[in-house]
Design a protein around this motif. Sequence first.
Motif, PDB file in Angstrom:
ATOM      1  N   THR A  94       8.769  -1.449  26.685  1.00  0.00           N
ATOM      2  CA  THR A  94       8.020  -0.732  27.451  1.00  0.00           C
ATOM      3  C   THR A  94       8.734   0.359  28.277  1.00  0.00           C
ATOM      4  O   THR A  94       8.360   1.490  28.245  1.00  0.00           O
ATOM      5  N   HIS A  95       9.960   0.132  28.522  1.00  0.00           N
ATOM      6  CA  HIS A  95      10.737   1.179  29.461  1.00  0.00           C
ATOM      7  C   HIS A  95      11.460   2.408  28.231  1.00  0.00           C
ATOM      8  O   HIS A  95      11.372   3.435  28.684  1.00  0.00           O
ATOM      9  N   ILE A  96      11.722   1.434  27.205  1.00  0.00           N
ATOM     10  CA  ILE A  96      12.230   2.689  26.282  1.00  0.00           C
ATOM     11  C   ILE A  96      10.800   3.665  25.848  1.00  0.00           C
ATOM     12  O   ILE A  96      11.381   4.781  25.474  1.00  0.00           O
ATOM     13  N   PHE A  97       9.658   3.069  25.725  1.00  0.00           N
ATOM     14  CA  PHE A  97       8.676   4.000  25.231  1.00  0.00           C
ATOM     15  C   PHE A  97       8.593   5.138  26.597  1.00  0.00           C
ATOM     16  O   PHE A  97       8.245   6.203  26.268  1.00  0.00           O
ATOM     17  N   LYS A  98       8.708   4.772  27.855  1.00  0.00           N
ATOM     18  CA  LYS A  98       8.606   5.694  28.809  1.00  0.00           C
ATOM     19  C   LYS A  98       9.625   6.641  29.080  1.00  0.00           C
ATOM     20  O   LYS A  98       9.429   7.801  28.994  1.00  0.00           O
ATOM     21  N   GLN A  99      11.065   6.157  28.222  1.00  0.00           N
ATOM     22  CA  GLN A  99      12.045   7.250  28.274  1.00  0.00           C
ATOM     23  C   GLN A  99      11.641   8.342  27.065  1.00  0.00           C
ATOM     24  O   GLN A  99      11.914   9.357  27.390  1.00  0.00           O
ATOM     25  N   MET A 100      11.021   7.609  26.004  1.00  0.00           N
ATOM     26  CA  MET A 100      10.669   8.541  24.962  1.00  0.00           C
ATOM     27  C   MET A 100       9.570   9.516  25.344  1.00  0.00           C
ATOM     28  O   MET A 100       9.895  10.859  25.269  1.00  0.00           O
ATOM     29  N   ASP A 102       9.123  10.815  28.371  1.00  0.00           N
ATOM     30  CA  ASP A 102       9.767  11.661  29.405  1.00  0.00           C
ATOM     31  C   ASP A 102      10.676  12.862  28.518  1.00  0.00           C
ATOM     32  O   ASP A 102      10.506  13.860  28.942  1.00  0.00           O
ATOM     33  N   ILE A 103      11.193  12.269  27.363  1.00  0.00           N
ATOM     34  CA  ILE A 103      12.124  13.048  26.742  1.00  0.00           C
ATOM     35  C   ILE A 103      11.228  13.978  25.902  1.00  0.00           C
ATOM     36  O   ILE A 103      11.602  15.154  25.713  1.00  0.00           O
ATOM     37  N   ARG A 104      10.150  13.532  25.295  1.00  0.00           N
ATOM     38  CA  ARG A 104       9.514  14.284  24.350  1.00  0.00           C
ATOM     39  C   ARG A 104       8.497  15.349  25.119  1.00  0.00           C
ATOM     40  O   ARG A 104       8.638  16.662  24.480  1.00  0.00           O
ATOM     41  N   LYS A 105       8.505  15.278  26.279  1.00  0.00           N
ATOM     42  CA  LYS A 105       7.790  16.258  27.175  1.00  0.00           C
ATOM     43  C   LYS A 105       8.625  17.380  27.453  1.00  0.00           C
ATOM     44  O   LYS A 105       8.309  18.501  27.665  1.00  0.00           O
ATOM     45  N   ARG A 106       9.940  17.393  27.536  1.00  0.00           N
ATOM     46  CA  ARG A 106      11.072  18.288  27.947  1.00  0.00           C
ATOM     47  C   ARG A 106      12.057  18.848  26.931  1.00  0.00           C
ATOM     48  O   ARG A 106      12.329  19.983  26.919  1.00  0.00           O
ATOM     49  N   ILE A 107      12.458  18.039  25.805  1.00  0.00           N
ATOM     50  CA  ILE A 107      13.474  18.390  25.243  1.00  0.00           C
ATOM     51  C   ILE A 107      13.252  18.102  23.577  1.00  0.00           C
ATOM     52  O   ILE A 107      12.400  17.397  23.452  1.00  0.00           O
ATOM     53  N   ARG A 108      13.938  18.703  22.587  1.00  0.00           N
ATOM     54  CA  ARG A 108      13.542  18.731  21.389  1.00  0.00           C
ATOM     55  C   ARG A 108      15.257  18.341  20.612  1.00  0.00           C
ATOM     56  O   ARG A 108      15.976  19.141  20.356  1.00  0.00           O
ATOM     57  N   PRO A 109      15.613  16.920  20.730  1.00  0.00           N
ATOM     58  CA  PRO A 109      16.848  16.615  20.240  1.00  0.00           C
ATOM     59  C   PRO A 109      16.948  16.853  18.677  1.00  0.00           C
ATOM     60  O   PRO A 109      15.755  16.966  17.780  1.00  0.00           O
ATOM     61  N   MET A 110      18.031  16.699  17.990  1.00  0.00           N
ATOM     62  CA  MET A 110      18.333  16.845  16.540  1.00  0.00           C
ATOM     63  C   MET A 110      17.614  15.541  16.041  1.00  0.00           C
ATOM     64  O   MET A 110      17.061  15.657  14.803  1.00  0.00           O
ATOM     65  N   ALA A 111      17.901  14.269  16.744  1.00  0.00           N
ATOM     66  CA  ALA A 111      17.149  13.277  16.068  1.00  0.00           C
ATOM     67  C   ALA A 111      17.158  12.117  17.301  1.00  0.00           C
ATOM     68  O   ALA A 111      17.696  12.382  18.224  1.00  0.00           O
ATOM     69  N   VAL A 112      16.273  11.250  17.129  1.00  0.00           N
ATOM     70  CA  VAL A 112      15.979  10.032  18.041  1.00  0.00           C
ATOM     71  C   VAL A 112      16.375   8.720  17.195  1.00  0.00           C
ATOM     72  O   VAL A 112      15.721   8.671  16.091  1.00  0.00           O
ATOM     73  N   VAL A 113      17.036   7.764  17.850  1.00  0.00           N
ATOM     74  CA  VAL A 113      17.384   6.461  17.436  1.00  0.00           C
ATOM     75  C   VAL A 113      17.223   5.596  18.564  1.00  0.00           C
ATOM     76  O   VAL A 113      17.430   5.564  19.494  1.00  0.00           O
ATOM     77  N   VAL A 114      16.409   4.392  18.058  1.00  0.00           N
ATOM     78  CA  VAL A 114      16.190   3.413  18.795  1.00  0.00           C
ATOM     79  C   VAL A 114      16.542   1.980  18.394  1.00  0.00           C
ATOM     80  O   VAL A 114      16.466   1.750  17.154  1.00  0.00           O
ATOM     81  N   CYS A 115      17.235   1.220  19.182  1.00  0.00           N
ATOM     82  CA  CYS A 115      17.619  -0.088  18.857  1.00  0.00           C
ATOM     83  C   CYS A 115      16.701  -0.865  19.538  1.00  0.00           C
ATOM     84  O   CYS A 115      17.131  -1.271  20.730  1.00  0.00           O
ATOM     85  N   TRP A 116      15.731  -1.287  18.934  1.00  0.00           N
ATOM     86  CA  TRP A 116      14.653  -2.134  19.841  1.00  0.00           C
ATOM     87  C   TRP A 116      15.160  -3.435  20.079  1.00  0.00           C
ATOM     88  O   TRP A 116      15.618  -4.254  19.406  1.00  0.00           O
ATOM     89  N   PRO A 117      14.960  -3.715  21.387  1.00  0.00           N
ATOM     90  CA  PRO A 117      15.128  -5.204  21.887  1.00  0.00           C
ATOM     91  C   PRO A 117      14.218  -6.205  21.770  1.00  0.00           C
ATOM     92  O   PRO A 117      13.016  -5.856  21.061  1.00  0.00           O
ATOM     93  N   ASP A 118      14.143  -7.241  22.290  1.00  0.00           N
ATOM     94  CA  ASP A 118      13.095  -8.221  22.062  1.00  0.00           C
ATOM     95  C   ASP A 118      11.879  -7.869  22.735  1.00  0.00           C
ATOM     96  O   ASP A 118      11.581  -7.455  23.729  1.00  0.00           O
ATOM     97  N   THR A 119      10.705  -8.225  22.080  1.00  0.00           N
ATOM     98  CA  THR A 119       9.295  -7.727  22.533  1.00  0.00           C
ATOM     99  C   THR A 119       8.783  -8.719  23.664  1.00  0.00           C
ATOM    100  O   THR A 119       7.747  -8.517  24.286  1.00  0.00           O
ATOM    101  N   MET A 120       9.650  -9.782  24.281  1.00  0.00           N
ATOM    102  CA  MET A 120       9.305 -10.402  25.260  1.00  0.00           C
ATOM    103  C   MET A 120       9.577  -9.593  26.537  1.00  0.00           C
ATOM    104  O   MET A 120       9.201  -9.979  27.788  1.00  0.00           O
TER     105      MET A 120
END
Length: 227
Positions: A94-100, A102-120
Amino acid sequence: MSLKEYKWMASPGYIDELGVYPRVIDKVGWSYTCNELGYRGKTWRSDWRNTILVLGCSQTFGLGLNDQDTWPYKLEQLQNKQVINMGINGNSPTHIFKQMVDIRKRIRPMAVVVCWPDTMRYYEWHTGENHSPAWDRTKAKDSGLEEYMVRETEYIETQNLYLIDAARYMWVNICPYVELTWSKTLNYATDIEHIHQIDVSEDTEHWGSKTCDKAAEYVNEQISNLI
């Protein structure tokens, strides 16, 4: 990089009175560098088009590892580009999605990588903290809410799977997007690449340096194929 300009990216719990940055924090058997936004690593260069952003939890932060043994650091060596480690210990989908967002609204990186944690895991918007029913179960049992927490787990997992799926669409036609996970549960429920753990860090729980090699090599190959 202007601290004021990028304060919105600061890690939860970040305290700006800690002193001079970047600074090295010593632990038993390992140490890490912390920058002025509360993330692991040196001060960032705001050259976003040549920067890979990495999000995740303690596996990404590199709990129990020295800086050079974390997989984001190893990825930086492979890509020869700035890799920003935005891993937060205990982070949730949930918080990783929030981070994304916030990032998407403001900057354009070369690439985005996510190591997802457990869904609980989930994020409490009103407190700004990450939680998990598994972590809260003892407290729930003491308060008579254990049955509720079990039902709540199904809701949390369903919501997180939806957010993980939605996150993929956020970066379409924007930049390469790569996913991986340490969670076997998430791997079973999705097609996200699971990195099998072959060694451990100093805390005897998280990925060791050799496992981080595998993670960095996988991400490097995926980014190279997408650029």
